[in-house]
Design a protein around this motif. Structure first.
Motif, mmCIF file in Angstrom:
data_model
loop_
_atom_site.group_PDB
_atom_site.id
_atom_site.type_symbol
_atom_site.label_atom_id
_atom_site.label_comp_id
_atom_site.label_asym_id
_atom_site.label_seq_id
_atom_site.Cartn_x
_atom_site.Cartn_y
_atom_site.Cartn_z
ATOM 1 N N ASN A 233 0.779 -1.179 -0.059
ATOM 2 C CA ASN A 233 -0.068 -0.014 -0.182
ATOM 3 C C ASN A 233 0.816 1.407 0.008
ATOM 4 O O ASN A 233 0.574 2.182 -0.610
ATOM 5 C CB ASN A 233 -0.789 -0.055 1.320
ATOM 6 N N LEU A 234 1.870 1.242 0.549
ATOM 7 C CA LEU A 234 2.740 2.347 0.776
ATOM 8 C C LEU A 234 3.422 2.510 -0.656
ATOM 9 O O LEU A 234 3.363 3.719 -1.056
ATOM 10 C CB LEU A 234 3.948 2.351 1.557
ATOM 11 N N GLY A 235 3.527 1.454 -1.336
ATOM 12 C CA GLY A 235 4.156 1.621 -2.642
ATOM 13 C C GLY A 235 3.187 2.458 -3.662
ATOM 14 O O GLY A 235 3.491 3.119 -4.438
ATOM 15 N N ASP A 236 1.836 2.116 -3.284
ATOM 16 C CA ASP A 236 0.936 2.504 -4.214
ATOM 17 C C ASP A 236 0.592 4.035 -3.780
ATOM 18 O O ASP A 236 0.309 4.873 -4.662
ATOM 19 C CB ASP A 236 -0.387 1.728 -3.700
ATOM 20 N N VAL A 237 0.886 4.391 -2.582
ATOM 21 C CA VAL A 237 0.667 5.742 -2.392
ATOM 22 C C VAL A 237 1.935 6.511 -2.992
ATOM 23 O O VAL A 237 1.692 7.820 -3.329
ATOM 24 C CB VAL A 237 0.694 5.952 -0.612
ATOM 25 N N TYR A 238 3.185 6.003 -2.659
ATOM 26 C CA TYR A 238 4.350 6.766 -3.332
ATOM 27 C C TYR A 238 4.150 6.914 -4.801
ATOM 28 O O TYR A 238 4.565 8.080 -5.368
ATOM 29 C CB TYR A 238 5.454 6.008 -2.818
ATOM 30 N N THR A 239 3.531 5.750 -5.432
ATOM 31 C CA THR A 239 3.431 6.262 -6.891
ATOM 32 C C THR A 239 2.261 7.090 -7.344
ATOM 33 O O THR A 239 2.672 8.066 -8.201
ATOM 34 C CB THR A 239 2.676 4.733 -7.409
ATOM 35 N N LYS A 240 1.170 7.383 -6.389
ATOM 36 C CA LYS A 240 0.409 8.508 -6.720
ATOM 37 C C LYS A 240 0.929 9.775 -6.347
ATOM 38 O O LYS A 240 0.674 10.913 -7.088
ATOM 39 C CB LYS A 240 -0.924 8.002 -5.856
ATOM 40 N N LEU A 241 1.793 9.758 -5.108
ATOM 41 C CA LEU A 241 2.427 11.071 -4.766
ATOM 42 C C LEU A 241 3.422 11.436 -5.984
ATOM 43 O O LEU A 241 3.458 12.587 -6.154
ATOM 44 C CB LEU A 241 3.136 10.993 -3.574
ATOM 45 N N ALA A 242 4.153 10.405 -6.686
ATOM 46 C CA ALA A 242 5.052 10.767 -7.575
ATOM 47 C C ALA A 242 4.246 11.244 -8.745
ATOM 48 O O ALA A 242 4.697 12.267 -9.527
ATOM 49 C CB ALA A 242 5.773 9.362 -8.132
ATOM 50 N N ALA A 243 2.981 10.750 -9.291
ATOM 51 C CA ALA A 243 2.307 11.297 -10.342
ATOM 52 C C ALA A 243 1.916 12.408 -10.068
ATOM 53 O O ALA A 243 1.853 13.415 -10.901
ATOM 54 C CB ALA A 243 1.040 10.307 -10.468
ATOM 55 N N ILE A 244 1.479 13.041 -8.976
ATOM 56 C CA ILE A 244 0.852 14.346 -8.579
ATOM 57 C C ILE A 244 2.118 15.166 -8.622
ATOM 58 O O ILE A 244 1.956 16.303 -9.066
ATOM 59 C CB ILE A 244 0.387 14.278 -7.148
ATOM 60 N N ARG B 61 2.361 18.346 -11.516
ATOM 61 C CA ARG B 61 2.544 19.650 -10.818
ATOM 62 C C ARG B 61 3.783 20.019 -11.449
ATOM 63 O O ARG B 61 3.919 21.494 -12.002
ATOM 64 C CB ARG B 61 2.967 19.836 -9.435
ATOM 65 N N ALA B 62 4.784 19.381 -11.829
ATOM 66 C CA ALA B 62 6.045 20.022 -12.652
ATOM 67 C C ALA B 62 5.631 20.371 -13.942
ATOM 68 O O ALA B 62 6.031 21.434 -14.389
ATOM 69 C CB ALA B 62 7.137 18.839 -12.636
ATOM 70 N N TYR B 63 4.888 19.591 -14.557
ATOM 71 C CA TYR B 63 4.246 19.719 -15.953
ATOM 72 C C TYR B 63 3.555 21.113 -16.009
ATOM 73 O O TYR B 63 3.422 21.891 -16.905
ATOM 74 C CB TYR B 63 3.755 18.573 -16.691
ATOM 75 N N GLN B 64 2.678 21.180 -14.965
ATOM 76 C CA GLN B 64 1.604 22.524 -14.993
ATOM 77 C C GLN B 64 2.518 23.532 -14.788
ATOM 78 O O GLN B 64 2.151 24.677 -15.457
ATOM 79 C CB GLN B 64 0.669 22.215 -13.746
#
Length: 191
Positions: A165-176, A180-183
């Motif tokens: 689950n932590l891997g899933d959360v880190y993946t989502k945080l990375a995507a965010i 944000r960098a792209y925005q």
């Protein structure tokens, strides 16, 4: 992400076959005899299974509650669970099951309260922290989810579900973060 419940069983059986050392004709005779014996024992085995199931339900009230929940009879399961918790207010498995059933009923706030209370009553348990993380992530509260999972892992360093689950959360945080960098810079080809 995956919710957790405590289980007295560590896992299931791993089946394995066997090879017969008998000649084929003897093997066929034994199979015929075995089928015949099972056919005559079938009524006895069925009765024994029914008696055992009834005994298990009487000795483990959570079994009938889990069955109700599995059958999506959540209101009835909650009624029986509340009766059980009136008798045994500190039953860890019952308290975890309550949070899980509340989650399945779609009552996220009550489930969060239930798991949060469980972390106070039993601060040594990692499962409520993991389950809180699942609920937080569903609400896009990823930092809260991360903190809950880190707490679960501090309590139980070998808790594989919490790591997943932590891997899933880190993946989502990375995507965010990449989004944000792209925005901020649409010409950024790395984001």
């Amino acid at each position: 992400m995956h919710m957790a419940a405590r289980s007295k069983c560590a896992g299931g059986r791993h089946g394995g076959g066997y090879q017969s050392v008998l000649p084929a004709w003897q093997h066929d005779i034994l199979n015929t005899v075995a089928r015949s014996a099972l056919t005559s024992l079938k009524p006895l085995l069925c009765a024994l299974a029914l008696l055992t199931t009834g005994a298990l339900a009487q000795t483990d009230p959570l079994a009938s509650i889990r069955t109700l929940a599995a059958d999506k009879l959540f209101d009835q399961a909650m009624v029986e669970l509340d009766v059980l918790l009136d008798k045994r207010p500190n039953d860890v498995e019952a308290l975890l099951l309550k949070g899980v059933i509340l989650t399945r009923m779609g009552n996220t706030n009550a489930a969060i309260n239930s798991f949060t209370n469980l972390t106070v009553l039993h601060p040594d348990l990692p499962e409520p922290h993991n389950n809180l993380a699942v609920l937080y992530a569903a609400e896009h509260r990823y930092e809260d989810a991360r903190q809950s999972l880190l707490q679960a892992l501090e309590l139980q360093p070998r808790y594989d579900t919490a790591y997943e689950n932590l891997g899933d959360v880190y993946t989502k945080l990375a995507a965010i973060a990449y989004d944000r960098a792209y925005q901020l810079n649409r010409t950024n080809q790395r984001a």
